[in-house]
Design a protein around this motif. Sequence first.
Motif, PDB file in Angstrom:
ATOM      1  N   SER A 366     -10.835 -11.169  -9.623  1.00 21.98           N
ATOM      2  CA  SER A 366     -10.247 -10.057 -10.368  1.00 21.98           C
ATOM      3  C   SER A 366      -8.755  -9.898 -10.053  1.00 21.98           C
ATOM      4  O   SER A 366      -8.318 -10.104  -8.916  1.00 21.98           O
ATOM      5  CB  SER A 366     -10.981  -8.756 -10.050  1.00 21.98           C
ATOM      6  N   GLN A 367      -8.000  -9.506 -11.059  1.00 23.59           N
ATOM      7  CA  GLN A 367      -6.576  -9.264 -10.849  1.00 23.59           C
ATOM      8  C   GLN A 367      -6.363  -8.057  -9.958  1.00 23.59           C
ATOM      9  O   GLN A 367      -5.419  -8.015  -9.163  1.00 23.59           O
ATOM     10  CB  GLN A 367      -5.863  -9.078 -12.187  1.00 23.59           C
ATOM     11  N   GLY A 368      -7.254  -7.063 -10.069  1.00 28.95           N
ATOM     12  CA  GLY A 368      -7.126  -5.884  -9.217  1.00 28.95           C
ATOM     13  C   GLY A 368      -7.205  -6.233  -7.744  1.00 28.95           C
ATOM     14  O   GLY A 368      -6.417  -5.725  -6.929  1.00 28.95           O
ATOM     15  N   TYR A 369      -8.134  -7.098  -7.389  1.00 30.05           N
ATOM     16  CA  TYR A 369      -8.225  -7.519  -5.993  1.00 30.05           C
ATOM     17  C   TYR A 369      -7.000  -8.322  -5.586  1.00 30.05           C
ATOM     18  O   TYR A 369      -6.439  -8.114  -4.491  1.00 30.05           O
ATOM     19  CB  TYR A 369      -9.495  -8.348  -5.762  1.00 30.05           C
ATOM     20  N   ALA A 370      -6.542  -9.201  -6.456  1.00 27.84           N
ATOM     21  CA  ALA A 370      -5.346  -9.985  -6.144  1.00 27.84           C
ATOM     22  C   ALA A 370      -4.141  -9.077  -5.922  1.00 27.84           C
ATOM     23  O   ALA A 370      -3.282  -9.380  -5.084  1.00 27.84           O
ATOM     24  CB  ALA A 370      -5.062 -10.979  -7.264  1.00 27.84           C
ATOM     25  N   ASP A 371      -4.083  -7.968  -6.642  1.00 31.21           N
ATOM     26  CA  ASP A 371      -2.972  -7.028  -6.442  1.00 31.21           C
ATOM     27  C   ASP A 371      -2.967  -6.490  -5.015  1.00 31.21           C
ATOM     28  O   ASP A 371      -1.903  -6.304  -4.412  1.00 31.21           O
ATOM     29  CB  ASP A 371      -3.069  -5.872  -7.436  1.00 31.21           C
ATOM     30  N   THR A 372      -4.155  -6.254  -4.456  1.00 27.94           N
ATOM     31  CA  THR A 372      -4.209  -5.748  -3.072  1.00 27.94           C
ATOM     32  C   THR A 372      -3.755  -6.808  -2.085  1.00 27.94           C
ATOM     33  O   THR A 372      -3.150  -6.474  -1.058  1.00 27.94           O
ATOM     34  CB  THR A 372      -5.627  -5.280  -2.704  1.00 27.94           C
ATOM     35  N   ARG A 373      -4.039  -8.068  -2.378  1.00 33.44           N
ATOM     36  CA  ARG A 373      -3.598  -9.142  -1.488  1.00 33.44           C
ATOM     37  C   ARG A 373      -2.090  -9.356  -1.631  1.00 33.44           C
ATOM     38  O   ARG A 373      -1.382  -9.581  -0.645  1.00 33.44           O
ATOM     39  CB  ARG A 373      -4.348 -10.443  -1.804  1.00 33.44           C
ATOM     40  N   ALA A 374      -1.590  -9.246  -2.852  1.00 32.12           N
ATOM     41  CA  ALA A 374      -0.147  -9.402  -3.075  1.00 32.12           C
ATOM     42  C   ALA A 374       0.646  -8.316  -2.361  1.00 32.12           C
ATOM     43  O   ALA A 374       1.773  -8.556  -1.904  1.00 32.12           O
ATOM     44  CB  ALA A 374       0.148  -9.375  -4.571  1.00 32.12           C
ATOM     45  N   ALA A 375       0.051  -7.145  -2.238  1.00 32.87           N
ATOM     46  CA  ALA A 375       0.746  -6.033  -1.574  1.00 32.87           C
ATOM     47  C   ALA A 375       0.997  -6.315  -0.099  1.00 32.87           C
ATOM     48  O   ALA A 375       1.853  -5.670   0.529  1.00 32.87           O
ATOM     49  CB  ALA A 375      -0.058  -4.753  -1.739  1.00 32.87           C
ATOM     50  N   LEU A 376       0.275  -7.270   0.469  1.00 30.35           N
ATOM     51  CA  LEU A 376       0.440  -7.638   1.877  1.00 30.35           C
ATOM     52  C   LEU A 376       1.560  -8.651   2.088  1.00 30.35           C
ATOM     53  O   LEU A 376       1.923  -8.933   3.233  1.00 30.35           O
ATOM     54  CB  LEU A 376      -0.868  -8.217   2.422  1.00 30.35           C
ATOM     55  N   ILE A 377       2.068  -9.219   1.003  1.00 26.62           N
ATOM     56  CA  ILE A 377       3.060 -10.291   1.101  1.00 26.62           C
ATOM     57  C   ILE A 377       4.468  -9.701   1.085  1.00 26.62           C
ATOM     58  O   ILE A 377       4.843  -8.975   0.159  1.00 26.62           O
ATOM     59  CB  ILE A 377       2.892 -11.295  -0.048  1.00 26.62           C
TER      60      ILE A 377
END
Length: 599
Positions: A366-377
């Motif tokens: 899901s893109q929503g989950y990827a957004d949470t991972r991107a927020a860590l970068i």
Amino acid sequence: MRRALALIACCAVVLTAAPARASSPAFVSSPALGSSPPFVKEATASGSGGAVSTVDADATRAALDILRQGGNAVDAAVAAAATLGVTEPFSCGIGGGGFMVIYRAKDRKVTTIDSRETAPAAMRPDSFLSNGAPLAFADARYSGLSAGVPGTVRGWAKALREYGTMPLGRVLVPGIATAAGGFTVDQTFADQTAPNVPWFDDITSTRALYLDADGTPRDVGSRLRNPDLARTYATLAVFGAESFYRGPIADAMVAAATAPPLAPDADHVWRPGLIATSDLRGYQAVERAPTRIGFRGLDIYSMGPPSSGGSTVGGILNTVEALGQPASREELLHRFIEASRYAYADRNAYLGDPSYVDVPLTGLLSQGYADTRAALIGPTAAASPVPPGDPYPFEGRTAPGPAATAETAAPPLSSTTHLTVSDKWGNVVAYTFTIESTGGNGIVVPGYGFLLNNELTDFNFDSLTHPNRVEPGKRPRSSISPTIVLRDGKPALALGSPGGATIITTVAQILLDRYVLGTPLPDAVAAPRLSQRNTASTQVEAAVLTSPEAAALQARGQRLTAGAEIGAATAIEFGRNGRVTAVAEPVRRGGGSAAVVRR
């Protein structure tokens, strides 16, 4: 029907023309086999009417011949794969398994066929332990114990039955010809043999086939023939895939795995395997739904569990997309490294055989989950290992328990091969298959000419609780990532690569180069590669260290460690008016071979 009868008659002559050996049909080469003119190998070819890209000129020629005879992409893919089983035997073959992604033009459907090996019924979570401790990798690998139940032949049969137009016997003819007539040993083949010599020398059948009389690799430029494999293929051609899973071939596989044919002077311990004839009889290839993500107006389809390829490539792409358009190639590479770091943490924690493991695939994609991972970068490198995230809320549920501990040690790299094929009707195949490590488990099945796999070392055999732990009947987690990209329901690009756990990053890097930076496909395939797998340092090819981006990446805290070449991709890109461009590696693994039906 006349063609089928002619094929059976041809193979019957082949099977009866030479003296039989124990329970094995005999084979002699025919003047008609292997008499095609030399095929010119090139890395890029453009044209129409269908295309092929493999790592080997003989395999590419085999697929091209099938396309020119009216076969479709599935027929041609199996023909190429069977030929690669002869010329790339340390990377693939009927003693292993793989994953095929198919696009069918008539209904614009993408599907996948899982022919991954399975653990024997007698396998247990502690089968790779000795005195309570996990075996060293080499001790586990070079043994009958590491051999999973091979799935390749059932995979070929299923693909041809459901989506092909030619029978198995017909598409095996080029492989029979190549095995009987032989191929020229090149430097890559010799280099792949060399590290295996101490173990190949222990096994009588392997020594006889792949080593010279003095125990060294076959000389570069020499002709290597494999009449036993030609006989085996001819048996499959006449009697069908079932003859691989019961009868003399199956019995010989079980014997080779459970009692490896050791030479009197063998100087390693070879543990007996657990494969039984019942395991072979019960094996089934499985058709599965592909993974899918949307990316920049494209639909990207790949392989789902038990492969981690589709979910992890998808996670990397989604995470990079969440960060917006990068200002430079260096910024894209930084984001790619970091997205890979987090995606591999999730891969290592959640992926396994879906018949045994509750994989949160919808959440991971899901893109929503990827957004949470991107927020860590951030602008600088994270310190690995990073922990896995929680994808379960993104599929509307709560995590059933704590995530598995992320793996911190990168497993030894494995080999594999990938081929990509299209036809004049618009059908496309991306197919990756393997025997795991280069040389598999080191055991050639006596009298039948093929190596067994060591796929069971793909399990986390040092853990009794990990989702990818050893269990009877289970398929080990894979990184194989055959991928087909659609634009408006029609193929835009198909690709894949060998390389063990680096397959995922190779496929993702090519896609990012092509679709984020607009790099031409041949340049994207040839570009120096990086592979971050949630470890302290990012593995890179040597050329990365001399690239304009290296210093800037290191200034961000990225630790770059040069090692061996990464991957050996093949790809096909689809243009307007039926134009296609087939692309293979120009240098890696000796350079690949691309061709089109019409220029």
